[in-house]
Every structure is written in C-alpha cells, then in structure tokens.
Design a protein around this motif. Sequence first.
Motif, mmCIF file in Angstrom:
data_model
loop_
_atom_site.group_PDB
_atom_site.id
_atom_site.type_symbol
_atom_site.label_atom_id
_atom_site.label_comp_id
_atom_site.label_asym_id
_atom_site.label_seq_id
_atom_site.Cartn_x
_atom_site.Cartn_y
_atom_site.Cartn_z
ATOM 1 N N THR A 69 0.847 -1.186 0.000
ATOM 2 C CA THR A 69 0.000 0.000 0.000
ATOM 3 C C THR A 69 0.886 1.240 0.000
ATOM 4 O O THR A 69 2.109 1.141 -0.190
ATOM 5 C CB THR A 69 -0.949 -0.017 1.214
ATOM 6 O OG1 THR A 69 -1.829 1.102 1.142
ATOM 7 C CG2 THR A 69 -0.184 0.011 2.515
ATOM 8 N N ASN A 70 0.284 2.399 0.218
ATOM 9 C CA ASN A 70 1.056 3.625 0.366
ATOM 10 C C ASN A 70 0.712 4.272 1.711
ATOM 11 O O ASN A 70 -0.016 3.699 2.522
ATOM 12 C CB ASN A 70 0.806 4.580 -0.805
ATOM 13 C CG ASN A 70 -0.677 4.892 -0.996
ATOM 14 O OD1 ASN A 70 -1.481 4.708 -0.079
ATOM 15 N ND2 ASN A 70 -1.052 5.367 -2.177
ATOM 16 N N HIS A 71 1.216 5.464 1.930
ATOM 17 C CA HIS A 71 1.024 6.113 3.228
ATOM 18 C C HIS A 71 -0.452 6.387 3.511
ATOM 19 O O HIS A 71 -0.898 6.289 4.653
ATOM 20 C CB HIS A 71 1.820 7.419 3.261
ATOM 21 C CG HIS A 71 1.678 8.160 4.559
ATOM 22 N ND1 HIS A 71 2.267 7.720 5.735
ATOM 23 C CD2 HIS A 71 0.986 9.295 4.879
ATOM 24 C CE1 HIS A 71 1.956 8.565 6.717
ATOM 25 N NE2 HIS A 71 1.187 9.521 6.226
ATOM 26 N N ASP A 72 -1.216 6.716 2.469
ATOM 27 C CA ASP A 72 -2.641 7.036 2.644
ATOM 28 C C ASP A 72 -3.539 5.813 2.566
ATOM 29 O O ASP A 72 -4.754 5.938 2.738
ATOM 30 C CB ASP A 72 -3.080 8.054 1.581
ATOM 31 C CG ASP A 72 -2.308 9.360 1.686
ATOM 32 O OD1 ASP A 72 -2.024 9.767 2.828
ATOM 33 O OD2 ASP A 72 -1.987 9.946 0.640
ATOM 34 N N GLN A 73 -2.961 4.647 2.280
ATOM 35 C CA GLN A 73 -3.745 3.428 2.056
ATOM 36 C C GLN A 73 -4.824 3.674 1.005
ATOM 37 O O GLN A 73 -5.998 3.322 1.184
ATOM 38 C CB GLN A 73 -4.356 2.929 3.371
ATOM 39 C CG GLN A 73 -3.327 2.492 4.393
ATOM 40 C CD GLN A 73 -3.922 1.842 5.617
ATOM 41 O OE1 GLN A 73 -5.139 1.702 5.738
ATOM 42 N NE2 GLN A 73 -3.085 1.417 6.550
ATOM 43 N N ASP A 169 -8.919 11.962 7.432
ATOM 44 C CA ASP A 169 -7.730 12.789 7.616
ATOM 45 C C ASP A 169 -7.902 14.183 7.013
ATOM 46 O O ASP A 169 -7.033 15.026 7.148
ATOM 47 C CB ASP A 169 -6.509 12.126 6.957
ATOM 48 C CG ASP A 169 -6.123 10.849 7.666
ATOM 49 O OD1 ASP A 169 -6.368 10.775 8.882
ATOM 50 O OD2 ASP A 169 -5.588 9.938 7.010
ATOM 51 N N ILE A 245 4.597 1.024 0.380
ATOM 52 C CA ILE A 245 4.926 0.612 1.738
ATOM 53 C C ILE A 245 4.573 -0.862 1.893
ATOM 54 O O ILE A 245 3.497 -1.307 1.477
ATOM 55 C CB ILE A 245 4.154 1.460 2.776
ATOM 56 C CG1 ILE A 245 4.561 2.930 2.673
ATOM 57 C CG2 ILE A 245 4.417 0.953 4.187
ATOM 58 C CD1 ILE A 245 3.760 3.841 3.578
#
Length: 399
Positions: A69-73, A169, A245
């Motif tokens: 995934t990435n930081h923001d999912q 967020d 990630i």
Amino acid sequence: MYTPIYLFIAIRYLWNMHLTNFKKIFMILSITSIMISTVAIIVTISMINGSEHDFKKNIMSFVPHLIITNHDQYVRISDFPKKILQINNVETVSNLISKEVIAQSKNNISMAEIIGIDATNNYNIKNYNQKNILKILKSGQYNIIIGAQLAKKLNVCIGDTINLILLSDKKNNFSGKIFNQHIFKIINIFSTNNEIDYYQIIMNKQDSLNFLDYSKNYISGWRIWLYDPLHLNLNTFKKITNQFILLDWKLQKGELFKAMKIEKYIMFFLFFLILIISILNIFINLTTYIAENQCVIAILQTQGLSNWKIMLTFIIFGSSNVIIGSTLGTIIAMALIIQSNFLKYCINYFVHESNISLIFVPYQILLINIASILFAIFATLYPSWRAIQSKPAQVLNNE
C-alpha cells in the motif's frame, strides 16, 4: 572364529556377567539418561512443530502475509507491480479494502476493522466458516457479518443494526476533523476461535468502497498470500515496490513467532547439554576401563591385532551406550506421539490446555540421532588413541 573380531570383543565387554554391580548400574544410568534426553527433545520438538502448524493454520489464515500500500492506504488498481507474481514464494494476490472504524451500537462502542470482499477473495473467506457469504452480502444492501466477540461486546445479535463511523484525515476550517458514518445491518455472526472475532467486520466490496468514499478503481492496497510466510524475504519485494509501503505479518505477530523460535532454540540447547553430560560420563567410564585393562590391550597387540582395530573396538564399546539410548528413546518418543492421548492427558493435567498438536518431522529425528552418535564417537577417540600408545613389552613385564 568370530568375525569381525573387534566387533565381537566390543559387544562381549559391553555387557557380561563378570561386570561389577557398580559398572552395570553406571552403564544403565548412561543409557537411561541418553534415552530420556532423546525422548524429551523429540516430544518437545514435535510440540513446537505442532504449534507452528497451528500458527500457520489458525492465525496466518486471517492475517495478511504481506500488504502492499502507500502512506494514505489509497492506491490505484492499475499501479499494481506485476513483477511480484514472478516471485516463487507468492501464492496468490487479491485486492484489499480495509480500514479501521468505530462501531457503535445502542449499548456500547468499540474499535473495529472493516474488510470489503468480493469473488477475488475466495482464498481466505472460506476460513470464516460462512456458507454463501458472497450471496448474502449483496451490493447496495449494506449488510455486514461481524465477529462473535465483537457482537458480544456491542451486545448485538443477528438482525440488529450498528452505526459505523469513519474518521477522515481531511481538515475542515469550521469543524476540524470530518467523519463519515452509515447504518449497517447484521445478517450473520462468524466465529473462528481467533482474535479477529474481537474486531473484524465483513461487508460487500462495493458497499465498503461507497462507505470509504473511494474513487473508482482505487483500493486500500494488495494482499499477498505466500506459500511459506515464515520465510518471508522483504528485500525481494522492496526491489520491486520502491514507491509502496510493505506491511508484513510480523508487525502483528512477529513477537509471538520470535517466542516460538526462542523456545525451539532453548530446547535444542537443553538437549545438547544433557547429551554432553551423558557423553562425558561415557568418556570417564571408557578412560577408567582402558586404564584397568592395559594388560588385555597389550595381549591383543601381541596376538597381532592391529592398532586401528583396537581403537575401533573401544569406539564401538564406548558409543554403544549412546546408540542404544538414542534408539530406545526414539522408539518411545514415536510411540508417545502416535498414541498422543497419554501425552495430552499429562500436559492438560499441568497446564489445562486441550488443543495441542504433535507433529514429528523425520529429518529432525534423524539429525538428533546422528548428532548423538557423532558426539559419542568423538568422545571415544582420545581414550581409544591413548589405549594403543602403551608398549606391550613394558606392560606385560610388570605382570
């Protein structure tokens, strides 16, 4: 004439009626100590193997082996790194829709995790023990299936509704954090006897995308299932997924797995410690025996028996205790594992644990026996070498 002569002599002196009671007791204790240590290590290793099997079956069936995934999912489906499919350890890949939410009922509130599923998740949804799960979770109806322990905590049952709240967020100048919420109906409750019963909620994939307000063709990430998750090599995946990630199963269950590995290493250490003590006894016994029988050794040398055959006689004589003890210990351990009711009764009596698996791996048992015999042979080399260093003429001259 008995052939080979060195084997006949070794067996003859291993046990005969002319041995003193002290030597007989010493020999029996040596064999018994090695037998007990062999039984203990084989049974313990089998229990650890069973724990690892249960770990894979009951825990790793629900915990994703690897999440990309990435930081923001929040990733685009088309950005999937296809080179991952070329890695040998990768079994299957599925889209992942997952998010932590707040579950609120009329009586209580709790943190939970929603999982959006569709036909691509057939690999793991069968573990929830639910029939026709994809048919009853139809898109647009906002139905959910929740864990038994979570339902108990929220004090809800089938047919009740709960409010799922998603914190965002995104910032709002007037209200600070904004949130999204929706009412869902509980149509079933799953029970896996696993920790996911305490927090997980299953829903239709499209309903989860609508609830999370995800754009079309976007997901939380990709779930990777491995053939052997216990031998996960993250560096192999990092070379392919530089911009993503990686969240592996060790983040959640790594400490439990480390504890299991440490237990295995401690058991091996204790086994070798007991084995070394037993072999030291054999070393002392053989050294004493050789010192008492210098005349017999000198006579064998004068009769033409070569030095290497004399050494081989004492090597066989000294290592026979370990061979007999290891063989008896292996037979007893295998009998206890195959007929495991007695072992389970003893374990349950002390720790009150009923679900214990015993799995033996043949190569582990073979390695244990080989290690025991090799240690015994090494322990007899020096006394056997010292036995042939004396001069027959000097020894017999004093008689």
